[in-house]
Design a protein around this motif. Structure first.
Motif, mmCIF file in Angstrom:
data_model
loop_
_atom_site.group_PDB
_atom_site.id
_atom_site.type_symbol
_atom_site.label_atom_id
_atom_site.label_comp_id
_atom_site.label_asym_id
_atom_site.label_seq_id
_atom_site.Cartn_x
_atom_site.Cartn_y
_atom_site.Cartn_z
ATOM 1 N N ILE A 122 -32.815 4.085 48.096
ATOM 2 C CA ILE A 122 -32.257 4.471 46.804
ATOM 3 C C ILE A 122 -30.847 3.932 46.690
ATOM 4 N N ALA A 123 -30.540 3.354 45.538
ATOM 5 C CA ALA A 123 -29.186 2.900 45.232
ATOM 6 C C ALA A 123 -28.584 3.822 44.185
ATOM 7 N N LEU A 124 -27.291 4.078 44.321
ATOM 8 C CA LEU A 124 -26.550 4.878 43.354
ATOM 9 C C LEU A 124 -25.505 4.003 42.678
ATOM 10 N N PHE A 125 -25.348 4.198 41.380
ATOM 11 C CA PHE A 125 -24.279 3.570 40.621
ATOM 12 C C PHE A 125 -23.521 4.680 39.914
ATOM 13 N N GLY A 126 -22.199 4.555 39.865
ATOM 14 C CA GLY A 126 -21.411 5.620 39.274
ATOM 15 C C GLY A 126 -20.139 5.116 38.625
ATOM 16 N N ILE A 127 -19.684 5.846 37.625
ATOM 17 C CA ILE A 127 -18.432 5.565 36.932
ATOM 18 C C ILE A 127 -17.519 6.773 37.125
ATOM 19 N N ASN A 128 -16.244 6.508 37.485
ATOM 20 C CA ASN A 128 -15.318 7.620 37.671
ATOM 21 C C ASN A 128 -14.481 7.847 36.418
ATOM 22 N N SER A 129 -13.539 8.775 36.481
ATOM 23 C CA SER A 129 -12.750 9.138 35.303
ATOM 24 C C SER A 129 -11.850 8.006 34.844
ATOM 25 N N GLY A 130 -11.593 7.020 35.703
ATOM 26 C CA GLY A 130 -10.791 5.865 35.326
ATOM 27 C C GLY A 130 -11.614 4.698 34.814
ATOM 28 N N ALA A 131 -12.911 4.917 34.559
ATOM 29 C CA ALA A 131 -13.846 3.892 34.077
ATOM 30 C C ALA A 131 -14.118 2.813 35.113
ATOM 31 N N ASN A 132 -13.824 3.105 36.379
ATOM 32 C CA ASN A 132 -14.164 2.186 37.456
ATOM 33 C C ASN A 132 -15.630 2.362 37.840
ATOM 34 N N LEU A 133 -16.299 1.254 38.167
ATOM 35 C CA LEU A 133 -17.731 1.251 38.449
ATOM 36 C C LEU A 133 -17.966 1.026 39.937
ATOM 37 N N TYR A 134 -18.839 1.836 40.534
ATOM 38 C CA TYR A 134 -19.086 1.793 41.975
ATOM 39 C C TYR A 134 -20.594 1.730 42.251
ATOM 40 N N ARG A 135 -20.923 1.263 43.460
ATOM 41 C CA ARG A 135 -22.299 1.309 43.926
ATOM 42 C C ARG A 135 -22.327 1.697 45.392
ATOM 43 N N CYS A 136 -23.423 2.312 45.812
ATOM 44 C CA CYS A 136 -23.705 2.534 47.232
ATOM 45 C C CYS A 136 -25.210 2.654 47.373
ATOM 46 N N GLN A 137 -25.715 2.596 48.595
ATOM 47 C CA GLN A 137 -27.156 2.698 48.794
ATOM 48 C C GLN A 137 -27.464 3.266 50.160
ATOM 49 N N GLN A 138 -28.685 3.721 50.308
ATOM 50 C CA GLN A 138 -29.120 4.251 51.590
ATOM 51 C C GLN A 138 -29.257 3.118 52.607
ATOM 52 N N LYS A 139 -28.840 3.390 53.834
ATOM 53 C CA LYS A 139 -28.963 2.392 54.908
ATOM 54 C C LYS A 139 -30.386 2.306 55.427
ATOM 55 N N THR A 140 -31.134 3.381 55.256
ATOM 56 C CA THR A 140 -32.500 3.443 55.748
ATOM 57 C C THR A 140 -33.390 4.023 54.673
ATOM 58 N N ALA A 141 -34.663 3.647 54.699
ATOM 59 C CA ALA A 141 -35.573 4.082 53.644
ATOM 60 C C ALA A 141 -35.903 5.567 53.709
ATOM 61 N N GLN A 142 -35.651 6.221 54.827
ATOM 62 C CA GLN A 142 -35.816 7.669 54.898
ATOM 63 C C GLN A 142 -34.473 8.274 55.275
ATOM 64 N N ALA A 143 -33.586 8.337 54.309
ATOM 65 C CA ALA A 143 -32.245 8.873 54.518
ATOM 66 C C ALA A 143 -32.299 10.396 54.471
#
Length: 434
Positions: free
Chosen positions: A227-248
């Motif tokens: 699963i990958a996550l995308f997010g925007i913070n209060s400063g309108a900055n855009l971020y991404r992160c993802q699971q290192k393993t398929a069963q996190a």
């Protein structure tokens, strides 16, 4: 002694175990990552459903096509008793619609699914299951739901302090049991020890906090099952992160956040991730000036992403954006500009990133939130949740392509609700009532 079951091999792009069972599609060019339940072509089985909250009474409601590719009924149906203030929806591993919602007056969240044994023309739902609340949470600013490599539901929540919380359905356990068998060619029974997969002792994990602070979040299952996550913070900055393993199963199974906005892009206001026909995760996002930009994994399944690019310049800035997959497997975008004109942009070739450019196809009388999904026959349907216009507040409308891969759209909107609908989520129900 029990142990956690290893994840099953995912279908590319990942939908459900039921999806992975079939290698047959109605369209010969349909992408491998689309959901295709075993036993019948996928397009012939699914129907579209909208889950929402009735703002006039706080009721948790749904409206679904009466049959795969069928019409929409006039009335909405209540999913659960009580009044609710926040919700999201998705699909279970066996294709049933799942809902997570917050009851009025409590931070606790409740999990509800279609009953696996429903019979007849009226939908039946399980009793709400209390999955608790993150520590210290009073209210919530955003939910996002995704299925992991096993088809288990994972939920991501932003609370009133912009904290990021994660809860997931626990994986099955493997237990050793003794069975008495009679080997072939003998009459003497023997006792053997075998391993069996059984449900977990506790259905849901504890609430886990993922470091960071966001005001908007979007989760998507990638082609490799992570699963990958995308997010925007209060400063309108855009971020991404993802699971290192398929069963996190723990917070350290995530990569951590990478900021992906630049001095050239400036801040972002909306995002629309989707897995494309080459198996790569694509991210489309709106800049503060209303331009839709695009970045994607290259190669698919890696942590390497392309530089930001534009799928076509917009002379009038856009404020809402949605992504979907056409029946032929390519990506389509829909957006609305500040003049309330709706436009679509179709991908012609994923390898060369060839696009049609933005084409106006309809309009609304007020600000909208757009959503995309496809009908049982593969035609994309766009849903428009309107707000702000006098006499047209919180109304919901839909229209569809004329055929798979068509650049023509139906001219007249179908009204699903004249008013009092909020937080609508479109899902594809693989188990419609019979």
């Amino acid at each position: 002694m029990a142990k956690t079951a290893a994840p099953k091999s995912p279908a590319p792009g990942g939908e459900t175990e039921k999806a992975a069972a079939s290698a047959t599609a109605t369209s010969p060019t349909a992408p491998a990552f689309q959901s295709m339940p075993g036993g019948a072509p996928f397009f012939e089985l699914s129907r579209l459903m909208v889950v929402a909250i009735d703002t006039s009474a706080g009721r948790l409601i749904q409206k679904a096509q009466t049959a795969p590719n069928g019409p929409w009924p006039a009335a909405w149906s209540i999913i659960a008793p009580g009044t609710f203030v926040q919700m999201t929806a998705g699909i279970t591993k066996d294709g049933r619609v799942a809902v997570v919602a917050q009851l009025t007056g409590s931070p606790n969240l409740f999990f509800i699914t279609e009953d696996a044994n429903q019979v007849g023309p009226i939908d039946k739902w399980t009793a709400p299951m209390n999955i608790g609340a993150p520590a210290g949470a009073v209210s919530y600013s955003g939910f996002s739901m995704a299925r992991d490599v096993d088809g288990r539901i994972e939920l991501f929540v932003l609370d009133n302090q912009a904290r990021i919380w994660w809860i997931y359905q626990n994986p099955d356990q493997i237990v050793q049991v003794q069975k008495t068998i009679t080997p072939p060619g003998t009459t003497t029974p023997i006792v053997v020890t075998v391993e069996e997969r059984v449900p977990p002792a506790q259905m849901w994990s504890d609430w886990l906090q993922i470091p960071g602070g966001l005001v908007s979040i979007s989760a998507i299952r990638q082609a490799d099952g992570t699963i990958a996550l995308f997010g925007i913070n209060s400063g309108a900055n855009l971020y991404r992160c993802q699971q290192k393993t398929a069963q996190a199963l723990k917070v350290t199974d995530w990569t951590g956040w990478t900021q992906i906005d630049t001095s050239g892009t400036g801040g972002f206001t909306a995002m629309a991730p989707i897995v494309g026909p080459l198996g790569a995760t694509n991210l489309f996002a709106l800049t503060k000036s209303g331009q839709a930009l695009h970045t994607r994994q290259k190669p698919a399944g890696t942590a390497t992403w392309t530089p930001w690019a534009t799928t076509g310049y917009s002379r009038v800035g856009k404020y809402t954006l949605a992504s979907g997959i056409e029946g032929n497997g390519d990506i389509m975008l829909v957006a609305s500009d500040v003049q309330h004109v709706h436009a679509f942009n179709t991908q012609y070739d994923a390898a060369t990133q060839n696009w049609s450019g933005w084409r106006d196809f309809n309009a609304s009388s007020s600000n909208t939130r757009l959503m995309l999904d496809y009908n049982a026959d593969g035609r994309l349907a766009v849903f428009s949740l309107s707000s702000g216009a006098a006499g047209n507040s919180n109304s919901l409308w839909t229209l569809s392509q004329m055929s798979i891969d068509s650049t023509e759209w139906e001219y007249s909107w179908v009204s699903l609700a004249d008013s009092n609908v909020s937080q609508a989520i479109v899902v594809r129900d693989l188990t419609p009532p019979v």
